[in-house]
Design a protein around this motif. Sequence first.
Motif, mmCIF file in Angstrom:
data_model
loop_
_atom_site.group_PDB
_atom_site.id
_atom_site.type_symbol
_atom_site.label_atom_id
_atom_site.label_comp_id
_atom_site.label_asym_id
_atom_site.label_seq_id
_atom_site.Cartn_x
_atom_site.Cartn_y
_atom_site.Cartn_z
ATOM 1 N N GLY A 83 0.804 -1.208 0.000
ATOM 2 C CA GLY A 83 0.000 0.000 0.000
ATOM 3 C C GLY A 83 0.839 1.261 0.000
ATOM 4 O O GLY A 83 1.986 1.272 -0.455
ATOM 5 N N SER A 100 -5.843 -0.120 2.377
ATOM 6 C CA SER A 100 -7.158 -0.527 1.895
ATOM 7 C C SER A 100 -7.975 0.720 1.611
ATOM 8 O O SER A 100 -7.637 1.824 2.058
ATOM 9 N N LEU A 106 -5.622 -2.824 -0.958
ATOM 10 C CA LEU A 106 -5.009 -2.208 -2.125
ATOM 11 C C LEU A 106 -4.077 -3.217 -2.776
ATOM 12 O O LEU A 106 -3.061 -3.609 -2.202
ATOM 13 N N CYS A 109 -0.829 -0.505 -5.793
ATOM 14 C CA CYS A 109 -0.544 0.930 -5.728
ATOM 15 C C CYS A 109 0.572 1.252 -6.717
ATOM 16 O O CYS A 109 1.542 0.507 -6.840
ATOM 17 N N VAL A 124 -4.057 3.432 -8.185
ATOM 18 C CA VAL A 124 -4.079 1.965 -8.165
ATOM 19 C C VAL A 124 -4.262 1.534 -9.613
ATOM 20 O O VAL A 124 -5.239 1.916 -10.268
ATOM 21 N N ARG A 127 -7.567 -3.365 -10.035
ATOM 22 C CA ARG A 127 -8.199 -4.036 -8.904
ATOM 23 C C ARG A 127 -8.278 -5.534 -9.149
ATOM 24 O O ARG A 127 -8.694 -6.286 -8.252
#
Length: 320
Positions: A83, A100, A106, A109, A124, A127
């Motif tokens: 992260g 998160s 996450l 990043c 980000v 996903r």
Amino acid sequence: MVRSTALVPRHYVDLGVRGPEDVIADPEGRVLTGVEDGRVLRLTGIADPSRTRVEVLAETGGRPLGLELLPDGALLVCDARRGLLRIDPAGGAPRVLADSVAGEPLRFCSNVVALSDGTVYFTVSSRRYPLERWIGDMAEHTGTGRLLRLAPGAERADVVLEGLQFANGLAPSGDESFLVIAETGARRLTRHWVAGPHAGRSEPFAEDLPGMPDNLWRDGDGRIWVALAGPRLPALDLLHRAAPAVRRTAARVALRAPYRPAGTAAVLAVDDTGRVVHHLLRRRSGFRMVTSGCVAGGLLVLGSLWERGVAVCEPPMGEG
């Protein structure tokens, strides 16, 4: 788009480890980067490879990508596994600022900037796919990239913008009224207004780029340097217009196939209107997959997710 001029390599600094993915310069002309084994490094004396010194600033325990130096000497790090982190100038273990958002860990990043009021924005890339499987997202064209914000004093990040095609590099405008976001999967730069009458609105900033934009870095002369990680691939453009099922199948194939970057190295510099002011290109380059660029000590320094070091190049003609 301006006509390309030659990207002229000067020398190579071998770091002995793969993946100096993002390179940034500090006020003393030193270069900071994070590498595959989790270390964050500082390079001093890059103008002379025989005198270049490499220091370890920290070990993140993950995979550091985008970096942002703060006025107090601290360093923000986008770690693909851990992260958003902060490394204090006095040393010590990196501190997790955000791992998160809205209860979702996450996964990937990518890049980060801090504005003068203390607000931190970071991207980000995907996903759905982690860093190690990035090529799957490029093929599937998931559009799951995000722009996130960590307000001053906040304990949790919030989502500012969604639906980005592999959100990557990030840079502020000179007056901090907007951010420029690299969408690698769409070969474009997007502008997102954060202040003024257009705050909250997003729009194209520079489209149909000659390659896939990666990290961004703003220099002291008002230019945003855009690393092009690979050239335009007409077959990939065609795939992105195919049905989702076709793209998913292509992603599975891409993940199983051996990958080798194209043999080109290229960077752009754009101004705050989105106008390209430099396009530096080297074909048949020995240094591949340029994922970042910065100016340090009057020299153009390139980073790469693929290579085991950084390339030091001549600045654009007429500079330096």
